[in-house]
Design a protein around this motif. Structure first.
Motif, mmCIF file in Angstrom:
data_model
loop_
_atom_site.group_PDB
_atom_site.id
_atom_site.type_symbol
_atom_site.label_atom_id
_atom_site.label_comp_id
_atom_site.label_asym_id
_atom_site.label_seq_id
_atom_site.Cartn_x
_atom_site.Cartn_y
_atom_site.Cartn_z
ATOM 1 N N HIS A 161 -5.229 -45.017 -64.522
ATOM 2 C CA HIS A 161 -6.449 -44.293 -64.907
ATOM 3 C C HIS A 161 -7.462 -44.313 -63.767
ATOM 4 O O HIS A 161 -8.083 -43.286 -63.448
ATOM 5 C CB HIS A 161 -7.045 -44.934 -66.158
ATOM 6 C CG HIS A 161 -8.353 -44.344 -66.581
ATOM 7 N ND1 HIS A 161 -8.464 -43.086 -67.144
ATOM 8 C CD2 HIS A 161 -9.629 -44.831 -66.509
ATOM 9 C CE1 HIS A 161 -9.731 -42.831 -67.406
ATOM 10 N NE2 HIS A 161 -10.458 -43.865 -67.032
ATOM 11 N N ASN A 162 -7.620 -45.478 -63.135
ATOM 12 C CA ASN A 162 -8.573 -45.596 -62.029
ATOM 13 C C ASN A 162 -8.154 -44.739 -60.841
ATOM 14 O O ASN A 162 -8.995 -44.126 -60.175
ATOM 15 C CB ASN A 162 -8.701 -47.057 -61.600
ATOM 16 C CG ASN A 162 -9.412 -47.914 -62.636
ATOM 17 O OD1 ASN A 162 -9.952 -47.396 -63.614
ATOM 18 N ND2 ASN A 162 -9.407 -49.215 -62.426
ATOM 19 N N GLN B 154 -9.096 -41.239 -61.510
ATOM 20 C CA GLN B 154 -10.537 -41.050 -61.347
ATOM 21 C C GLN B 154 -10.899 -40.928 -59.867
ATOM 22 O O GLN B 154 -11.766 -40.126 -59.498
ATOM 23 C CB GLN B 154 -11.295 -42.214 -61.984
ATOM 24 C CG GLN B 154 -11.360 -42.157 -63.500
ATOM 25 C CD GLN B 154 -12.322 -43.181 -64.059
ATOM 26 O OE1 GLN B 154 -12.127 -44.384 -63.918
ATOM 27 N NE2 GLN B 154 -13.379 -42.715 -64.680
ATOM 28 N N ASP C 30 -10.104 -37.495 -58.808
ATOM 29 C CA ASP C 30 -11.126 -36.565 -59.290
ATOM 30 C C ASP C 30 -12.380 -36.629 -58.421
ATOM 31 O O ASP C 30 -13.023 -35.605 -58.162
ATOM 32 C CB ASP C 30 -11.501 -36.887 -60.739
ATOM 33 C CG ASP C 30 -10.360 -36.619 -61.716
ATOM 34 O OD1 ASP C 30 -9.420 -35.890 -61.338
ATOM 35 O OD2 ASP C 30 -10.405 -37.150 -62.841
ATOM 36 N N VAL D 279 -13.230 -48.148 -58.962
ATOM 37 C CA VAL D 279 -13.005 -46.713 -58.834
ATOM 38 C C VAL D 279 -13.868 -46.095 -57.746
ATOM 39 O O VAL D 279 -13.371 -45.375 -56.879
ATOM 40 C CB VAL D 279 -13.282 -46.000 -60.179
ATOM 41 C CG1 VAL D 279 -13.249 -44.485 -59.997
ATOM 42 C CG2 VAL D 279 -12.276 -46.442 -61.228
ATOM 43 N N LYS D 280 -15.151 -46.386 -57.778
ATOM 44 C CA LYS D 280 -16.121 -45.575 -57.048
ATOM 45 C C LYS D 280 -16.875 -46.385 -56.007
ATOM 46 O O LYS D 280 -17.200 -47.551 -56.216
ATOM 47 C CB LYS D 280 -17.118 -44.975 -58.049
ATOM 48 C CG LYS D 280 -18.104 -43.992 -57.461
ATOM 49 C CD LYS D 280 -18.987 -43.411 -58.558
ATOM 50 C CE LYS D 280 -19.987 -42.413 -57.999
ATOM 51 N NZ LYS D 280 -20.859 -41.852 -59.060
ATOM 52 N N SER E 61 -16.391 -30.555 -63.834
ATOM 53 C CA SER E 61 -15.581 -31.764 -63.917
ATOM 54 C C SER E 61 -14.104 -31.386 -63.915
ATOM 55 O O SER E 61 -13.736 -30.211 -64.098
ATOM 56 C CB SER E 61 -15.907 -32.529 -65.198
ATOM 57 O OG SER E 61 -15.465 -31.802 -66.338
#
Length: 206
Positions: free
Chosen positions: A6-7, A10, A13, A57-58, A166
């Motif tokens: 999932h990470n 992300q 994305d 993630v970020k 998004s």
């Protein structure tokens, strides 16, 4: 494992590809260690490691994102032979010293910003960097000016898509259109990895 996947998605994305791939491309292309890269972009080595492994993630600091992008672009330039190897360290020092968004100067920019009669350098009055030849000539006699690299064009397109919608919105738009080609374009640049978008660009760009 599910959380890691999932990470990673992300990160795709947000940045167009997992940060681990970005970091491995840079360290391989420039001969940096992961710790050395962390120093250049202004991030702690443990934090960068967590981003690479998708435990995080970020990147929270926009200036760090800007420096990472600059190092990535420098890597592309180095791999393509567009910069002499002995000048890479200077470029990395310039990126490390940047406190905000970093824009890599071109030789044309350096030439324009120099004071007449003075050595070519940065417009801010900082000490001049390497001589203007640190980049290979942008054109040779009889050649047309080079186009931007395919990767840089693809990243600009991806940034534009992701600035206006998004990933979920782009996926819904792709599902709603009647044209498979348009749907493919939306997904390639709006939600896909940079490598996939680059393949699409090279396939369709004449």
């Amino acid at each position: 494992m599910e959380q890691t996947a999932h990470n990673l998605q992300q990160q795709v994305d947000l940045y167009g590809e997992p940060l681990g791939e970005v970091v491995r491309r840079i360290t391989g292309g420039l001969g940096l260690t992961q710790g050395g890269l962390a120093q250049v972009i202004g991030l702690s080595a443990p934090m960068l490691s967590q981003l690479v492994s998708a435990q995080r993630v970020k990147i929270g600091n926009p200036a760090v994102v800007s420096r990472l992008r600059a190092v990535s672009e420098l890597t592309d330039l180095a791999v393509a032979g567009g910069i002499e190897p002995e000048h890479i360290a200077h470029e990395l020092d310039e990126i490390r010293a940047a406190t905000g968004a970093y824009t890599r100067p071109t030789t044309a920019h350096l030439a324009r910003s120099a004071t007449p009669g003075q050595p070519t350098g940065h417009a801010s009055g900082q000490p001049a960097g390497p001589p203007e030849r640190f980049l290979r000539p942008t054109t040779y006699p009889g050649e047309l000016p080079p186009s931007p690299s395919a990767r840089s064009v693809v990243r600009e397109i991806q940034d534009l898509f992701r600035a206006v919608a998004s990933a979920e919105e782009i996926q819904r738009a792709a599902a709603a259109v009647d044209s498979p080609a348009i749907a493919e374009l939306l997904l390639a640049y709006g939600t896909g990895r940079t490598a996939d978008a680059l393949a699409h660009y090279e396939q369709h760009h004449g």
